[in-house]
Design an enzyme around this catalytic site. Structure first.
Site, PDB file in Angstrom:
ATOM      1  N   ASP A 185       0.886  -1.163   0.000  1.00 35.33           N
ATOM      2  CA  ASP A 185       0.000   0.000   0.000  1.00 35.33           C
ATOM      3  C   ASP A 185       0.921   1.209   0.000  1.00 35.33           C
ATOM      4  O   ASP A 185       1.467   1.588   1.034  1.00 35.33           O
ATOM      5  CB  ASP A 185      -0.894  -0.020   1.243  1.00 35.33           C
ATOM      6  CG  ASP A 185      -1.872   1.138   1.284  1.00 35.33           C
ATOM      7  OD1 ASP A 185      -2.193   1.695   0.222  1.00 35.33           O
ATOM      8  OD2 ASP A 185      -2.322   1.484   2.394  1.00 35.33           O
ATOM      9  N   GLU A 234      -1.095  -1.572  -4.959  1.00 35.51           N
ATOM     10  CA  GLU A 234      -2.365  -0.888  -5.178  1.00 35.51           C
ATOM     11  C   GLU A 234      -2.179   0.254  -6.165  1.00 35.51           C
ATOM     12  O   GLU A 234      -1.217   1.010  -6.078  1.00 35.51           O
ATOM     13  CB  GLU A 234      -2.920  -0.356  -3.858  1.00 35.51           C
ATOM     14  CG  GLU A 234      -4.316   0.220  -4.017  1.00 35.51           C
ATOM     15  CD  GLU A 234      -4.961   0.568  -2.700  1.00 35.51           C
ATOM     16  OE1 GLU A 234      -6.025   0.009  -2.410  1.00 35.51           O
ATOM     17  OE2 GLU A 234      -4.391   1.397  -1.970  1.00 35.51           O
ATOM     18  N   ASP A 288      -2.354   0.815   7.250  1.00 34.17           N
ATOM     19  CA  ASP A 288      -1.574   0.674   6.011  1.00 34.17           C
ATOM     20  C   ASP A 288      -1.079  -0.757   5.833  1.00 34.17           C
ATOM     21  O   ASP A 288      -1.055  -1.278   4.719  1.00 34.17           O
ATOM     22  CB  ASP A 288      -0.377   1.633   6.019  1.00 34.17           C
ATOM     23  CG  ASP A 288      -0.797   3.065   6.232  1.00 34.17           C
ATOM     24  OD1 ASP A 288      -1.213   3.706   5.258  1.00 34.17           O
ATOM     25  OD2 ASP A 288      -0.728   3.529   7.381  1.00 34.17           O
TER      26      ASP A 288
END
Length: 165
Positions: free
Chosen positions: A7, A67, A140
């Site tokens: 992430d 991502e 996260d």
């Protein structure tokens, strides 16, 4: 297969490693790479690069799942995250790790079965899927684990598609 989910972020970059062995998923490790806001932008990116390189060398993932960016408002944040994504992509490419990119909607559908799942639902699905006692923290890292899971769920289909081309 060992999947490294990422992430991306400049202040906090979440990461999570999940192994799939004969259909069983196991959480290997997770955490965040952080940089202080008072550090110069180039130095922050260098720190992320160095720490992610060490992480890749230590755990040797078979795939990197990252991502994709999705921002509706804050351009400054989007640029910083984009720079962090560049560092991630470079690091994985240098290590010859195959890179797979997923939109937030794809991650939500793969992990929670619903593209509109909220953060709490996603975190609970990560906990249940990996049979954990508690939800991984910080957010996260939990998000990165979900991204790794998304890839492990998607990998067999992606492999079949690649074999037919």
């Amino acid at each position: 297969m060992r999947s490294l989910g990422i992430d991306p972020g400049t202040a906090r970059l979440g990461w999570g490693l999940v192994d799939e062995v004969q259909g069983t998923l196991h959480l290997v490790a997770y955490g965040t790479l952080t940089t202080p806001k008072e550090m110069a932008p180039a130095q922050r990116l260098l720190k992320l690069y160095q720490e992610l390189t060490a992480l890749v060398q230590t755990y040797q993932p078979g795939a990197g799942a990252v991502e994709e960016l999705f921002f509706a408002r804050n351009v400054t944040t989007a640029l910083a995250v984009g720079q962090a994504r560049g560092v991630v992509l470079l690091t994985l490419a240098q290590a010859a790790i195959p890179i797979f990119e997923y939109k937030p909607l794809q991650v939500k559908q793969a992990v929670a079965g619903y593209g509109g799942a909220d953060k709490r639902q996603m975190q609970e699905m990560v906990r249940l899927t990996l049979n954990l006692k508690t939800i991984p923290k910080p957010d996260d890292a939990a998000d990165a684990i979900a991204i790794a899971l998304c890839h492990l769920y998607s990998a067999p289909m992606l492999q079949r598609i690649a074999e037919q081309q």
